[in-house]
Design a protein around this motif. Structure first.
Motif, PDB file in Angstrom:
ATOM      1  N   ALA A 163      20.299 -62.930  27.759  1.00  0.00           N
ATOM      2  CA  ALA A 163      19.262 -61.909  27.903  1.00  0.00           C
ATOM      3  C   ALA A 163      19.799 -60.538  28.290  1.00  0.00           C
ATOM      4  O   ALA A 163      19.139 -59.525  28.040  1.00  0.00           O
ATOM      5  N   ASP A 164      20.984 -60.470  28.885  1.00  0.00           N
ATOM      6  CA  ASP A 164      21.566 -59.171  29.212  1.00  0.00           C
ATOM      7  C   ASP A 164      22.390 -58.599  28.061  1.00  0.00           C
ATOM      8  O   ASP A 164      22.908 -57.483  28.163  1.00  0.00           O
ATOM      9  N   TYR A 165      22.507 -59.366  26.974  1.00  0.00           N
ATOM     10  CA  TYR A 165      23.315 -58.941  25.830  1.00  0.00           C
ATOM     11  C   TYR A 165      22.520 -58.912  24.531  1.00  0.00           C
ATOM     12  O   TYR A 165      22.978 -58.340  23.542  1.00  0.00           O
ATOM     13  N   VAL A 166      21.347 -59.527  24.540  1.00  0.00           N
ATOM     14  CA  VAL A 166      20.477 -59.588  23.372  1.00  0.00           C
ATOM     15  C   VAL A 166      19.084 -59.143  23.810  1.00  0.00           C
ATOM     16  O   VAL A 166      18.501 -59.745  24.716  1.00  0.00           O
ATOM     17  N   PRO A 167      18.509 -58.106  23.202  1.00  0.00           N
ATOM     18  CA  PRO A 167      17.226 -57.566  23.661  1.00  0.00           C
ATOM     19  C   PRO A 167      16.050 -58.483  23.311  1.00  0.00           C
ATOM     20  O   PRO A 167      16.191 -59.419  22.520  1.00  0.00           O
ATOM     21  N   PRO A 168      14.878 -58.212  23.874  1.00  0.00           N
ATOM     22  CA  PRO A 168      13.718 -59.105  23.711  1.00  0.00           C
ATOM     23  C   PRO A 168      13.259 -59.318  22.276  1.00  0.00           C
ATOM     24  O   PRO A 168      12.658 -60.350  21.983  1.00  0.00           O
ATOM     25  N   THR A 169      13.522 -58.371  21.380  1.00  0.00           N
ATOM     26  CA  THR A 169      13.042 -58.509  20.003  1.00  0.00           C
ATOM     27  C   THR A 169      14.022 -59.243  19.104  1.00  0.00           C
ATOM     28  O   THR A 169      13.706 -59.536  17.949  1.00  0.00           O
ATOM     29  N   SER A 170      15.224 -59.525  19.593  1.00  0.00           N
ATOM     30  CA  SER A 170      16.250 -60.153  18.760  1.00  0.00           C
ATOM     31  C   SER A 170      16.297 -61.649  18.987  1.00  0.00           C
ATOM     32  O   SER A 170      16.084 -62.137  20.096  1.00  0.00           O
ATOM     33  N   ARG A 171      16.616 -62.379  17.921  1.00  0.00           N
ATOM     34  CA  ARG A 171      16.784 -63.832  18.000  1.00  0.00           C
ATOM     35  C   ARG A 171      18.096 -64.265  17.346  1.00  0.00           C
ATOM     36  O   ARG A 171      18.235 -65.401  16.931  1.00  0.00           O
ATOM     37  N   TYR A 172      19.061 -63.335  17.275  1.00  0.00           N
ATOM     38  CA  TYR A 172      20.314 -63.645  16.579  1.00  0.00           C
ATOM     39  C   TYR A 172      21.447 -62.921  17.287  1.00  0.00           C
ATOM     40  O   TYR A 172      21.449 -61.690  17.363  1.00  0.00           O
TER      41      TYR A 172
ATOM     42  N   ASP B 110      13.333 -67.993  21.913  1.00  0.00           N
ATOM     43  CA  ASP B 110      12.552 -66.783  22.175  1.00  0.00           C
ATOM     44  C   ASP B 110      12.940 -66.092  23.477  1.00  0.00           C
ATOM     45  O   ASP B 110      12.523 -64.955  23.721  1.00  0.00           O
ATOM     46  N   SER B 111      13.705 -66.780  24.310  1.00  0.00           N
ATOM     47  CA  SER B 111      14.166 -66.192  25.569  1.00  0.00           C
ATOM     48  C   SER B 111      15.634 -65.795  25.504  1.00  0.00           C
ATOM     49  O   SER B 111      16.287 -65.626  26.548  1.00  0.00           O
ATOM     50  N   GLN B 112      16.191 -65.683  24.297  1.00  0.00           N
ATOM     51  CA  GLN B 112      17.572 -65.285  24.076  1.00  0.00           C
ATOM     52  C   GLN B 112      18.557 -66.258  24.742  1.00  0.00           C
ATOM     53  O   GLN B 112      19.534 -65.869  25.365  1.00  0.00           O
ATOM     54  N   GLN B 113      18.295 -67.561  24.574  1.00  0.00           N
ATOM     55  CA  GLN B 113      19.161 -68.579  25.129  1.00  0.00           C
ATOM     56  C   GLN B 113      19.813 -69.407  24.022  1.00  0.00           C
ATOM     57  O   GLN B 113      19.221 -69.605  22.956  1.00  0.00           O
ATOM     58  N   ILE B 114      21.036 -69.886  24.303  1.00  0.00           N
ATOM     59  CA  ILE B 114      21.709 -70.823  23.422  1.00  0.00           C
ATOM     60  C   ILE B 114      22.233 -71.975  24.271  1.00  0.00           C
ATOM     61  O   ILE B 114      22.163 -71.937  25.503  1.00  0.00           O
TER      62      ILE B 114
END
Length: 310
Positions: free
Chosen positions: A231-240, A284-288
């Motif tokens: 989440a600190d490297y990928v913004p809320p609108t991104s999923r990739y 959706d929460s920018q997690q892997i």
């Protein structure tokens, strides 16, 4: 010369480029804009109309009218297709400032066109147009970068909101053109944005230093998935996201979208194995999720960038 005017339209929200091969004897370009253009051809030249129409079609232009009686659209109204964006690339200037390049776009409400004929800057230490929309600077936060337009002109604006920035007086329309992360020290993370249309890649060139380090710690047993927030490297609108790993004592680091599940032994895996970098979908929460091929060793995982759809 017996001429005929052909009106073409490009509706896929990509920049309109009239192919050079149609600008030859019998096909003279009259007007070119991102959405609609008129081309005058000499219909005494064999197959001039058919050849011109075919050449334009190869570039995504459709013939919509012959010998039009109305003028070409120019600005406002329905001048640009819904979602249109060309140019307005975002770049890092300093720890407090980002810059928007020249370009044009359809506003977020699909009600007006916005054109920036000069570069625009937004400084988080300033308030209003060219700065922060409202409130005080927030650290460890993503700021949406908007281009705003109105009777006061065109400007850039920073906001914690991607969809509802607080517009200064004299501004009525806006369009998000990217994100910038304000780190724990109150500095914008350095980035490079690539692309000129709606889909863009954002890369962190300093990916091997501590500013891009997401995780460091012990390896995980094979197929024992560990949740990791980007989440600190990928913004809320991104999923990739683009991530990489350095490791010692293991030969492979595996990634998968968070919660994708562990594949059964002997079946095709749903994860990606990588030793360098990989693009991976997030939730959706920018997690892997990640794991390693054995339970000993050390792993360092870095954020390299993300894709954003504007």
């Amino acid at each position: 010369m017996a001429s005929v005017v052909l009106r073409f339209r490009k509706d896929d929200a990509t920049p309109g480029v009239v192919p050079a091969r149609v600008c030859e004897p019998g096909a003279v370009l009259a007007v070119d804009c991102p959405v609609t253009c008129d081309i005058t051809v000499d219909d005494t030249v064999a197959d001039a109309v058919a050849v011109t129409t075919a050449a334009m079609a190869l570039e995504g232009w459709a013939l919509v009218e012959t010998n039009p009686t109305s003028p070409l659209p120019s600005g406002g109204g329905s001048g640009m297709p819904s979602g249109y964006l060309n140019g307005m690339q975002l770049s890092w200037v300093s720890a407090t400032t980002v810059e928007v390049a020249v370009g044009s776009c359809r506003d977020s409400a699909d009600s007006a066109d916005i054109t920036a004929s000069a570069t625009l800057q937004a400084d988080i230490t300033a308030g209003g147009a060219g700065g922060l929309d409202t409130g005080l600077e927030a650290v460890s936060s993503w700021y949406a970068v908007h281009v705003i337009d109105g009777t006061a002109g065109v400007a850039a604006l920073l906001s914690l909101s991607a969809t509802a920035p607080s517009l200064p007086a004299g501004y009525t329309t806006f369009r998000r053109v990217g994100w910038v992360f304000n780190d724990a020290g109150g500095d914008f993370r350095y980035f490079v944005q690539r692309g000129s249309g709606r889909d863009r890649k954002v890369l962190y060139p300093t990916s091997s230093d501590a500013t891009a380090e997401i995780f460091t710690g012990s390896a995980s047993a094979g197929n024992t998935w560990q949740q990791l927030s980007l989440a600190d490297y990928v913004p809320p609108t991104s999923r990739y996201a683009k991530v990489s790993a350095w490791f010692s004592g293991v030969s492979e680091v595996r990634y998968q979208p968070h919660g994708a599940g562990i594949p059964a032994a002997g079946t095709a895996a749903n994860f990606v194995a990588a030793k360098a970098f990989v693009w991976i979908a997030t939730d959706d929460s920018q997690q892997i999720d990640w794991s390693t091929n054995n339970a000993t060793g050390t792993v360092w995982i870095y954020g390299l960038g993300y894709e954003d759809s504007l």
